[in-house]
Design an enzyme around this catalytic site. Structure first.
Site: not given
Ligand code: F6P
Length: 354
Positions: A10, A105, A130, A165, A172, A174, A224, A276-277
């Site tokens: 990723g 990673g 992560d 609320r 993210m 995992r 997540e 986030q990415r």
């Molecule tokens: O490992 C990094 C990460 O961003 C995780 O937090 C997430 O579960 C996963 O990659 C998501 O991957 P993709 O972009 O394939 O959905």
């Protein structure tokens, strides 16, 4: 010297900063010729490469994504049901590669380590938002993700306050809850739920009810990969071509449905996902990525093959790739930030200990 460079798995903010730093350092330190491999290991399988020189890496320090492209489903050891690693090794020899710098990673490091055993000299640079790669205390991209999540928490807080609320924000993370923990503390979340601690729905509801009784809104930051006590991951989809096929997502919605019957106030959920990415890395990540790339070039110059760049106690170093493959660095109960968060009153939703 001719060195290949690829980004695998990723993407993550700061990849371009590493590409720039590795390339410039290799040119300056060893007069190396740098070959950019497109889309991670897929480029080696499909024979897609392009030269990287001073000009090619100009102006990319602050840009998100990766100029080389990436793939999280291509492994030479199981490509479309076949082991194509001998063809990949032959292509590397044809290109005249003296070595390969792999930015990725856990999955990418595992492949790199196997390629190393076949005789392709490799150096690894750890990447993941992560922050859970074994052997290094910070991976670039994490700081940027934490900044994004922190801003999201602050934004939901003001609207949650207006309406009284319960606001849930899913991050993210995992296997490890580093993003949720650090952003949760920075963004003043009342409850932080991470994969390392199963949450009890009654405990979470109890914290919200207690705040409700004081006309207070509640902000929950959930990773997540968090699971209820005795429960399982919330899986969004499976990508069968990927070496790690499970994609998580939606635990915030599951938690919303579990919580709502226990509360008077409305419960709302926001899943941040790939927000986030993406985007430009923070100054911290730009510097860390630059240092990592430069250190990787030193490892190449010194023929320290089979190593991954690390940061330990604030010092750059390296560890053997086989110490990294297949492992994750999790948040431990004694980690100072987890201890601190608990002691300033943040709930982790855990069943109270007898
Ligand atoms: O490992 C990094 C990460 O961003 C995780 O937090 C997430 O579960 C996963 O990659 C998501 O991957 P993709 O972009 O394939 O959905």
């Amino acid at each position: 010297m001719r060195i290949g460079l690829l980004t695998g798995g990723g993407d993550c903010p700061g990849l371009n900063a590493v590409i720039r730093s590795v390339t410039k350092s290799l040119i300056n330190l060893c007069g190396a010729e740098v070959i950019g491999i497109e889309d991670g290991f897929l480029g080696l399988i499909e024979r897609r490469v392009r030269p990287l020189d001073w000009r090619a890496v100009g102006g990319i320090l602050a840009t998100g994504g990766t100029i080389l492209g990436t793939s999280n489903s291509a492994t030479p050891f199981a490509w479309q049901g076949q082991d194509v690693s001998p063809a990949v090794m032959a292509y590397a020899a044809e290109l005249g590669l003296d070595g390969l710098v792999v930015i990725g990673g856990d999955g990418t490091m595992t492949i790199a380590e196997r390629m190393g055993r076949l005789g392709l000299p490799v150096v690894g640079v750890p990447k993941t938002i992560d922050n859970d790669i074994e052997g290094t205390e910070r991976s670039f991209g994490f700081d940027t993700a934490v900044a994004t999540v922190t801003e999201a928490l602050e934004r939901v807080q003001t609207t949650g306050q207006s309406h009284g609320r319960v606001m849930i924000v899913e991050t993210m993370g995992r296997y490890a809850g580093w993003i949720a923990l650090e952003a949760g503390v920075a963004g003043a979340a009342d409850i932080i739920l991470i994969p390392e601690a199963e949450y009890d729905i009654e405990t979470v509801a109890g914290v919200c009810r207690e705040r409700e009784s004081r006309q207070r809104f509640t902000v929950i930051c959930i990773a997540e990969g968090a699971k209820p006590v005795g429960g399982t991951w919330t899986v969004d989809r499976r990508i069968e071509t990927s070496p790690d096929p499970i994609r998580l997502g939606g635990v915030a919605h599951a938690l919303r449905a579990q919580l709502q019957p226990h509360l008077h106030s409305e419960v709302r959920a926001t899943v941040l996902g790939h927000v986030q990415r993406g985007g430009s890395p923070t100054p911290f990540d730009r510097v860390l990525a630059t240092l990592y790339g430069h250190h990787a070039a030193h490892l190449v110059r010194d023929q320290q093959w089979g190593q991954m760049v690390t940061l330990q106690g604030g010092q750059l170093g390296s560890i053997p790739l086989n110490h990294v493959a297949g492992r994750n660095r999790l948040v431990t109960p004694t980690h100072p930030l987890w201890v601190c968060a608990r002691e300033i009153g943040v709930s982790f939703g855990e069943l109270s200990r007898p």
